[in-house]
Design an enzyme around this catalytic site. Structure first.
Site, PDB file in Angstrom:
ATOM      1  N   CYS A 108       0.888  -1.149   0.000  1.00  0.00           N
ATOM      2  CA  CYS A 108       0.000   0.000   0.000  1.00  0.00           C
ATOM      3  C   CYS A 108       0.926   1.198   0.000  1.00  0.00           C
ATOM      4  O   CYS A 108       1.590   1.463   0.994  1.00  0.00           O
ATOM      5  CB  CYS A 108      -0.912   0.031   1.226  1.00  0.00           C
ATOM      6  SG  CYS A 108      -1.856   1.572   1.275  1.00  0.00           S
ATOM      7  N   CYS A 111      -0.454   4.144   2.607  1.00  0.00           N
ATOM      8  CA  CYS A 111      -0.555   3.908   4.057  1.00  0.00           C
ATOM      9  C   CYS A 111      -0.307   2.439   4.347  1.00  0.00           C
ATOM     10  O   CYS A 111       0.800   1.958   4.174  1.00  0.00           O
ATOM     11  CB  CYS A 111      -1.864   4.432   4.623  1.00  0.00           C
ATOM     12  SG  CYS A 111      -3.332   4.067   3.645  1.00  0.00           S
ATOM     13  N   SER A 112      -1.322   1.721   4.766  1.00  0.00           N
ATOM     14  CA  SER A 112      -1.061   0.330   5.149  1.00  0.00           C
ATOM     15  C   SER A 112      -2.280  -0.553   4.919  1.00  0.00           C
ATOM     16  O   SER A 112      -2.530  -1.469   5.689  1.00  0.00           O
ATOM     17  CB  SER A 112      -0.645   0.267   6.615  1.00  0.00           C
ATOM     18  OG  SER A 112      -1.668   0.848   7.409  1.00  0.00           O
ATOM     19  N   CYS A 113      -3.062  -0.266   3.860  1.00  0.00           N
ATOM     20  CA  CYS A 113      -4.236  -1.073   3.574  1.00  0.00           C
ATOM     21  C   CYS A 113      -3.807  -2.532   3.418  1.00  0.00           C
ATOM     22  O   CYS A 113      -2.796  -2.829   2.784  1.00  0.00           O
ATOM     23  CB  CYS A 113      -4.920  -0.588   2.296  1.00  0.00           C
ATOM     24  SG  CYS A 113      -5.503   1.114   2.437  1.00  0.00           S
TER      25      CYS A 113
HETATM   26 FE    FE Z   1      -3.751   2.449   2.230  1.00  0.00          FE
END
Ligand code: FE
Length: 204
Positions: A108, A111-113
Site C-alpha cells: 500500500c 498507508c497500510s491497507c
Molecule cells: Fe492504504
C-alpha cells in the site's frame, strides 16, 4: 496512482495515526461512548484470533478444492465468506494467483491497507516508508532481499492496495507438498507468501 482521487481512498488513516487514535480513544471514553475493555477486546481479536492462519486456510483449500479455487478468483469475498471470513478492513478482497509467468506482490504505497480478516494486523515492515516506496520502484531487489528467488522469465506484478480493494496473493503450491490434505497444507502457507514477499515453505 496519483492525485486526489487516489488519496481519498486511503483517508481512513490520519497523518499521525497512533497519536490520533489515542486522542480519539480518550475522547470516546471520556464521553462514555466506548469503554476501554471493548477497545482492548477488539485489539485482542485482531492480534490473536484473526491472523494469517485464516489466509493460509483459504490458500490451502484453493490448492485442493477446484470449485473453491474457481470461486476464489471469480468472487473472493464470497469464497472466503464460505469459510466464515470477512468484515472490517476486508470488505473487498481480490485474490491474485502466482504462476510460472507471474509473481504477484502487494503494497500500500500511501498507508497500510491490508486484508485484515485474512492476514490479521500488518507487519511493521509493510507499513514502513522504505517498503512502500521500494516495492514499486525496485520490486525485484526487494524480493531478493526477502529471499524470494524468481523463476526464469517470471514477471513481477505489484498491486497497490487501497481501502476499497485489498489483495491476497495465492502462491503456487510447492511440488513437495503435492498430495497432502488441506489441513496439512495450511502450515506451508506463510504470511509473507500471501503478501508476495515469500514463498510457501515446508513447516519446521
Ligand atoms: Fe492504504
Amino acid at each position: 496512482m496519483t492525485g486526489d482521487k487516489t488519496h481519498q481512498y486511503h483517508r481512513h488513516l490520519p497523518e499521525d495515526p497512533e497519536y490520533s487514535a489515542e486522542k480519539l480513544q480518550e475522547l470516546l471514553t471520556e464521553k462514555g461512548l466506548v469503554d476501554e475493555e471493548t477497545l482492548d477486546e477488539i485489539v485482542n481479536i485482531y492480534e490473536h484470533k484473526i491472523g494469517p492462519q485464516n489466509g493460509s486456510r483459504v490458500v490451502a483449500k484453493s490448492w485442493v478444492d477446484k470449485d473453491f479455487k474457481k470461486l476464489l478468483f471469480e468472487n473472493t469475498s464470497e469464497a472466503i465468506s464460505t469459510l466464515g471470513y470477512g468484515g472490517r478492513q476486508g470488505e473487498h478482497i481480490v485474490a491474485v494467483e502466482n504462476s510460472p509467468e507471474i509473481h504477484n506482490m502487494v503494497v500500500c504505497t500511501l498507508c497500510s491497507c491490508y486484508p485484515w480478516p485474512l492476514l490479521g494486523i500488518p507487519p511493521n515492515w509493510y507499513k514502513s516508508d522504505s517498503y512502500r516506496k521500494r516495492a514499486v520502484k525496485e520490486p525485484r531487489t526487494v524480493l531478493h532481499e526477502f529471499g524470494v528467488e524468481l523463476l526464469n522469465g517470471q514477471k513481477v506484478r505489484v498491486w497497490d492496495s487501497t481501502a476499497e480493494i485489498r489483495y491476497l496473493v495465492v502462491p503456487m503450491q510447492p511440488e513437495k507438498s503435492l498430495g497432502l490434505k488441506e489441513n496439512d497444507l495450511i502450515p506451508w502457507v506463510t504470511r509473507n507468501s500471501m503478501i508476495g514477499t515469500g514463498l510457501p515453505t515446508r513447516p519446521l
